[in-house]
Design a protein around this motif. Structure first.
Motif, PDB file in Angstrom:
ATOM      1  N   THR A   1       0.843  -1.198   0.000  1.00 37.61           N
ATOM      2  CA  THR A   1       0.000   0.000   0.000  1.00 37.61           C
ATOM      3  C   THR A   1       0.881   1.251   0.000  1.00 37.61           C
ATOM      4  O   THR A   1       0.379   2.362   0.138  1.00 37.61           O
ATOM      5  CB  THR A   1      -0.914   0.025   1.240  1.00 37.61           C
ATOM      6  OG1 THR A   1      -0.101  -0.030   2.429  1.00 37.61           O
ATOM      7  CG2 THR A   1      -1.874  -1.167   1.230  1.00 37.61           C
ATOM      8  N   HIS A   2       2.191   1.069  -0.148  1.00 34.82           N
ATOM      9  CA  HIS A   2       3.149   2.168  -0.061  1.00 34.82           C
ATOM     10  C   HIS A   2       3.545   2.680  -1.444  1.00 34.82           C
ATOM     11  O   HIS A   2       3.229   2.070  -2.472  1.00 34.82           O
ATOM     12  CB  HIS A   2       4.396   1.705   0.701  1.00 34.82           C
ATOM     13  CG  HIS A   2       4.095   1.195   2.076  1.00 34.82           C
ATOM     14  ND1 HIS A   2       3.736   2.009   3.113  1.00 34.82           N
ATOM     15  CD2 HIS A   2       4.084  -0.075   2.572  1.00 34.82           C
ATOM     16  CE1 HIS A   2       3.528   1.288   4.198  1.00 34.82           C
ATOM     17  NE2 HIS A   2       3.730   0.015   3.896  1.00 34.82           N
ATOM     18  N   ASN A   3       4.287   3.774  -1.455  1.00 35.11           N
ATOM     19  CA  ASN A   3       4.717   4.387  -2.714  1.00 35.11           C
ATOM     20  C   ASN A   3       6.051   3.858  -3.209  1.00 35.11           C
ATOM     21  O   ASN A   3       6.414   4.084  -4.360  1.00 35.11           O
ATOM     22  CB  ASN A   3       4.806   5.912  -2.556  1.00 35.11           C
ATOM     23  CG  ASN A   3       3.442   6.557  -2.413  1.00 35.11           C
ATOM     24  OD1 ASN A   3       2.452   6.047  -2.929  1.00 35.11           O
ATOM     25  ND2 ASN A   3       3.384   7.673  -1.694  1.00 35.11           N
TER      26      ASN A   3
ATOM     27  N   ASP B   1       9.802   4.163  -7.277  1.00 35.23           N
ATOM     28  CA  ASP B   1       8.649   4.934  -6.829  1.00 35.23           C
ATOM     29  C   ASP B   1       7.444   4.530  -7.674  1.00 35.23           C
ATOM     30  O   ASP B   1       7.445   4.692  -8.898  1.00 35.23           O
ATOM     31  CB  ASP B   1       8.926   6.423  -6.984  1.00 35.23           C
ATOM     32  CG  ASP B   1       7.837   7.296  -6.370  1.00 35.23           C
ATOM     33  OD1 ASP B   1       6.696   6.820  -6.239  1.00 35.23           O
ATOM     34  OD2 ASP B   1       8.120   8.463  -6.038  1.00 35.23           O
TER      35      ASP B   1
ATOM     36  N   SER C   1       4.236   5.587  -7.006  1.00 32.55           N
ATOM     37  CA  SER C   1       3.120   6.443  -6.603  1.00 32.55           C
ATOM     38  C   SER C   1       2.188   6.787  -7.760  1.00 32.55           C
ATOM     39  O   SER C   1       1.027   7.146  -7.533  1.00 32.55           O
ATOM     40  CB  SER C   1       3.651   7.729  -5.961  1.00 32.55           C
ATOM     41  OG  SER C   1       4.514   8.426  -6.856  1.00 32.55           O
TER      42      SER C   1
ATOM     43  N   ILE D   1      -0.666  -4.002  -5.924  1.00 42.98           N
ATOM     44  CA  ILE D   1      -0.829  -2.731  -5.227  1.00 42.98           C
ATOM     45  C   ILE D   1      -2.245  -2.672  -4.675  1.00 42.98           C
ATOM     46  O   ILE D   1      -3.229  -2.772  -5.424  1.00 42.98           O
ATOM     47  CB  ILE D   1      -0.573  -1.531  -6.164  1.00 42.98           C
ATOM     48  CG1 ILE D   1       0.853  -1.630  -6.758  1.00 42.98           C
ATOM     49  CG2 ILE D   1      -0.743  -0.219  -5.417  1.00 42.98           C
ATOM     50  CD1 ILE D   1       1.168  -0.540  -7.750  1.00 42.98           C
TER      51      ILE D   1
END
Length: 353
Positions: A289-291, A326, A328, A352
């Motif tokens: 759940t992170h970038n 990254d 995101s 994701i």
């Protein structure tokens, strides 16, 4: 859509070169082209496993007493799902038992069908697949009864019921054995013994009815000498030998080549391999759940991210000084991450959430 994913995955995996069975297994596998992957390899191994099964066993005690002996003590059989050395008063937890204490009384052992008979389609009786020596194991009577026909599900520690007593966890030391048995039953009896009927997991990332649960257990719990001994027994001149082997005991990595998932132990050498280290790279956290997604590696890699339709989304280079990417800009979903090192590549799945 999942078929596109696996086509892409296996094109990447084949860059590692063709597997070569060890000398003692080359005759048995002589008809298999180990440059194949995916469902093509599955079909080849299925045909071999079926054709080599020349001795159809009856449902008796003799075979299990021959195959389930403790490699360290032939007077005892090992009990699947057990873990304790017999020093406490609860015999249902025992790891082994005297080979002659078989029957239906408390503290006896009986015969456990790893693939529960009622979960097959059609259901099995005690003939044919219901008497196949590769999936019948010695088990404590009461622990066998406690498992009953519960589907397998993930857990931790010792064997027992999980998920509000609706499923069964075989135990940390037995989950790989169970996974490889289910894989064998699937290629031997095909749609009668679907993994989706006997385990709790998703088949969304596999090209057929294999589920992620058994692929994970196959990778996490390596083959034991007990499994090797059972496998070897069935291709010998022994009275109760079936004639066929469980290929996923011979090499758990065959499951990776067929269905993908976590990279299992490769027990064979590979021809034409230029760099094996890339296969052991860990991508974490995953699911995430992170970038940022990190990679455990000591070498320079090109990381290319694709969606499930094969469209390139991003590309980055990672090394010792920058071991992350990254993500995101990516929305929730499943992506393919291709790792390139010199002329070698492998594809991993990124989720994701």
């Amino acid at each position: 859509m999942k078929h596109l994913y696996f086509l892409f995955l296996f094109i990447s995996i084949t860059c590692f070169g063709q597997l070569e069975p060890p000398a003692e297994l080359q005759d048995y596998y002589s008809g298999i082209d180990f440059s194949e992957t995916g469902l093509t390899l599955k079909t080849s191994l299925s045909n071999l496993t079926i054709n080599k099964h020349t001795n159809i066993l009856s449902y008796g005690w003799d075979a299990i007493q021959a195959t389930d002996q403790n490699p360290s003590n032939a007077s005892n059989v090992l009990l699947i799902y057990g873990w304790e050395d017999g020093s406490d008063s609860d015999c249902t937890n025992d790891l082994e038992r005297n080979i002659n204490l078989n029957g239906g009384s408390n503290c006896d052992y009986n015969r456990e069908h790893i693939y529960a008979k009622s979960k097959a389609t059609p259901a099995m009786d005690n003939t044919g697949p219901g008497a196949d020596g590769h999936h019948i194991r010695a088990s404590d009577v009461q622990r066998n009864g406690e498992r009953d026909n519960l589907p397998f599900a993930d857990g931790t520690g010792n064997s027992g019921k999980v998920n509000s007593n609706t499923n069964w966890y075989p135990g940390d030391n037995w989950k790989g054995d169970v996974a490889r048995v289910i894989m064998y039953m699937y290629i031997r009896y095909e749609n009668q013994c679907l993994p989706t009927n006997i385990g709790v997991g998703s088949s969304a990332s596999t090209p057929d009815d294999m589920i992620d649960l058994f692929l994970e257990w196959n990778a996490e719990d390596p083959v034991s000498s007990y499994e090797d001994n059972r496998n070897a027994y069935h291709v010998s001149e022994n009275t109760y030998a079936q004639g066929n082997r469980n290929p996923f005991i011979d090499n758990p990595y065959l499951a990776t080549l067929i269905w993908g998932g976590p990279v299992a132990e490769n027990r064979w050498s590979s021809l034409g391999v230029t760099d094996k280290s890339i296969v052991n790279i860990r991508m974490h956290p995953n699911p995430t759940t992170h970038n940022l997604v990190y990679f455990t590696t000591t070498e320079k890699l090109e990381v290319v991210v694709y969606n499930l339709l094969g469209k390139k989304i991003m590309s980055h280079t990672i090394n010792n000084s920058k071991n992350f990417i990254d993500i995101s800009i990516l929305s929730k979903g499943v992506y393919l991450v291709k790792l390139n090192s010199n002329e070698v590549s492998i594809t991993k799945k990124l989720i994701i959430q």
